[in-house]
Design an enzyme around this catalytic site. Structure first.
Site, short mmCIF file in Angstrom:
data_model
loop_
_atom_site.label_atom_id
_atom_site.label_comp_id
_atom_site.label_asym_id
_atom_site.label_seq_id
_atom_site.Cartn_x
_atom_site.Cartn_y
_atom_site.Cartn_z
CG ASP A 190 -1.88 1.09 1.38
OD1 ASP A 190 -2.51 1.58 0.66
OD2 ASP A 190 -1.59 1.99 2.45
CD GLU A 241 -2.42 2.42 -3.22
OE1 GLU A 241 -3.98 3.04 -3.46
OE2 GLU A 241 -1.72 2.25 -2.20
#
Length: 578
Positions: free
Chosen positions: A223, A297
């Site tokens: 993330d 990401e």
């Protein structure tokens, strides 16, 4: 002339080698993202949980899914619904126990479904033991975070160290009287950034990876990786510098987009950290032969995104996420713009790496809402049949739409931090996180609770899994057909070519060893007659293999290549008849 000959030859050799070798599990599977809080509630508290996921793994198998990525299910105070992690080594109690997680892994192994977890390395929680110890003056844990002295203005008022803004609006600095300093939080106040210039933090987060790898996970989605490092303040006389204005037409100085984040994103050290994590993954593969996959990401330009693959000497992520179908196009885009977006990633990626395709996730409006309900099948054709790895966000297989969430029901900090009860919805991510729609019963079959953590989207009585499974022409059955088709050699190993026939119609061809397929997607309400002989070796009769729900064509129908009528919003996959 010699170099002009060598480059195509090298391309041919690389492609031939790639096509002839056995593909790894992650290169052929479909990754299915589950937002645990919204997938299935097993205990009636209105919140999805691990046992709920375990109970629905057969559903994933029926879809043709071979791996599922779970958004964070770690211990958390839930200010950002799991992305603020208080204990990286434990399961959040609302989601279950470590024993429940181990049961999930065991069931997934029985079904040959890989489990991929969300790794959130940029920040922790201000309710973690680490942060609490830092506030007590524990030197080791104090250095786990990024601290800075404030600045006293001309009126004698203490202000944040500089102008850095949070992704969720307002200052990225928060003062703590216990230590007399500000800590950095690039996201919500409850998410203090970790200090990756501290070797102890680097080692700690490697231990987190190893802990879950030892539990049996097959990889991680990483993330917010671009935020991992801030600029080295030693290069600026020991003070973090202000970031320049972005130049965007934004009047709110507290907005994230008001600034150009040259000091808090995409620092060179970030890539090396990714390569170090990949080394750990490869160490595990060396032990048992199973590849552990890393998905990163990054919402960035192609040249930045490609650095996550590796640097030519060291390997990085197998899948730096390709968000072009989210960020670059929507329902207003022309076929040419969509082709351009698709071609961009294929053009920039290293020749020996795979592309990947993502059309939805927990942070962005759903496909049916961003494009249109009629284009759900067409977008799924792109995700599942373009060359590379496919990633599906839960609910896209049935065409779920964004739910309406009132200001009173809004819980996403991105929406709440707007302080705007009128326009909050433009920033809130709650609409794409509404509970999964299993059937027409109470709460769409998601939960037996009287109140769910977010309201179920309107229309679930007819838009749900049970209805679509019982309906021959449905998004879910189209999805299953595409998932089966994806296993054919033409889609696993085949070459690719695409064309925008006009402003409304995109077509692409996949072929391998004499088998040729053409997918056609009409993004508008006009009807067209197409000559698909534009594609080399596409002649004569074509058989309909898959057709969208509103298509008048059925599987097995035959059309002539030089005159294919494509209806409004129709999507079809055709095969050249031998």
């Amino acid at each position: 002339m010699r170099n002009l000959f060598i480059l195509p030859l090298l391309f041919f050799l690389v492609q031939t080698t790639k096509q002839s070798k056995d593909l790894d599990w992650w290169e052929t599977t479909i990754f299915y993202q589950i937002y645990p809080r919204s997938f299935m509630d097993s205990d009636g508290d209105g919140i999805g949980d691990l046992n709920g996921i375990t109970s629905k793994l057969e559903y994933l198998k029926e879809l043709g899914v071979g791996a599922t990525w779970l958004s964070p299910m770690f211990k958390s105070p839930m200010y950002d619904f799991g992305y603020d992690i208080a204990d990286f080594y434990d399961v959040h109690d609302e989601y279950g126990t470590m024993e429940d997680f181990e049961k999930l892994i065991a069931k997934a192994n029985e079904l040959d479904i890989k489990i991929v977890l969300d790794f959130v390395p940029n920040h922790g929680s201000n309710e973690s033991v680490w942060f609490e110890e830092a506030l007590r003056g524990h030197e080791k844990y104090f250095d786990y975070f990024v601290w800075e002295d404030g600045v006293v203005d001309e009126n004698g008022i203490l202000r944040p160290p500089n102008n850095w803004n949070s992704v969720f609006r307002k200052s990225a600095w928060e003062y703590r009287e216990e230590v007399g300093k500000y800590y950095l939080h690039q996201f919500v106040i409850g998410q203090p950034d970790l200090n990756y210039r501290n070797p102890d933090v680097v080692e700690e987060m490697k231990n987190v990876l190893k802990f879950w790898l030892d539990k049996g996970v097959a990889g991680f989605r990483v993330d917010a990786i671009s935020h991992l490092f801030e600029v080295d303040k030693a290069k600026f006389d020991g003070m973090y510098p202000d970031e320049p204005l972005s130049g965007n037409k934004i009047e709110d100085p507290e907005s994230y987009d008001y600034l150009d984040h040259i000091y808090t994103k995409d620092q060179d050290e970030t890539y090396d950290m990714v390569y170090q994590w990949r080394d750990i993954f490869d160490e595990y593969k060396a032990k048992d032969g199973l590849t552990r996959v890393m998905m990163t990401e990054v919402y960035a330009s192609p040249d930045v995104t490609m650095r996550y693959f590796g640097d030519g000497e060291r390997e990085g992520a197998q899948m730096p996420f390709n968000f072009v179908l989210i960020t670059d196009v929507d329902g207003s885009s022309s076929a040419a713009e969509i082709k351009y977006a698709i071609d961009k990633f294929l053009t920039f990626k290293p020749i020996d790496k795979l592309a990947n395709w993502v059309a939805g996730n927990h942070d962005n409006s759903r496909v049916a809402s961003r494009f249109s309900p009629e284009l759900v099948d067409g977008i799924n054709m792109l995700v599942l049949l373009l060359p590379g790895v496919a990633v599906t966000y839960m609910g896209e297989e049935i065409g779920m739409v964004d739910g309406y969430i009132s200001w009173e029901d809004t819980v996403d900090p991105s929406g709440c931090n707007t302080d705007d009860p009128i326009n909050y919805w433009t920033a809130s991510r709650d609409p794409e996180r509404t509970p999964f729609q299993w059937n027409a019963q109470k709460n769409a079959g998601f939960s037996s609770a009287d109140k769910t953590w977010l309201p179920v989207a309107d229309g679930y009585e007819t838009l749900n899994v049970e209805v679509q499974q019982a309906t021959e022409r449905s998004h879910i059955n189209v999805y299953k057909a595409l998932a089966r088709l994806r296993t054919e050699p033409a889609f696993r190993h085949g070459r690719y070519e695409s064309v925008a026939f006009n402003s409304d119609v995109l077509a692409f061809k996949r072929w391998h060893n004499g088998e040729t397929y053409v997918a056609v997607i009409n993004f508008r309400d006009e009807v067209y007659n197409l000559d698909l002989t534009y594609f080399e070796n596409v002649t004569g009769q074509l058989e309909v293999i898959v057709s969208s729900v509103q298509s008048p064509k059925s599987s097995g129908d035959v059309v002539e290549a030089d005159g294919v009528q494509i209806e409004a919003r129709e999507s079809i996959v055709l095969k050249v008849v031998q």
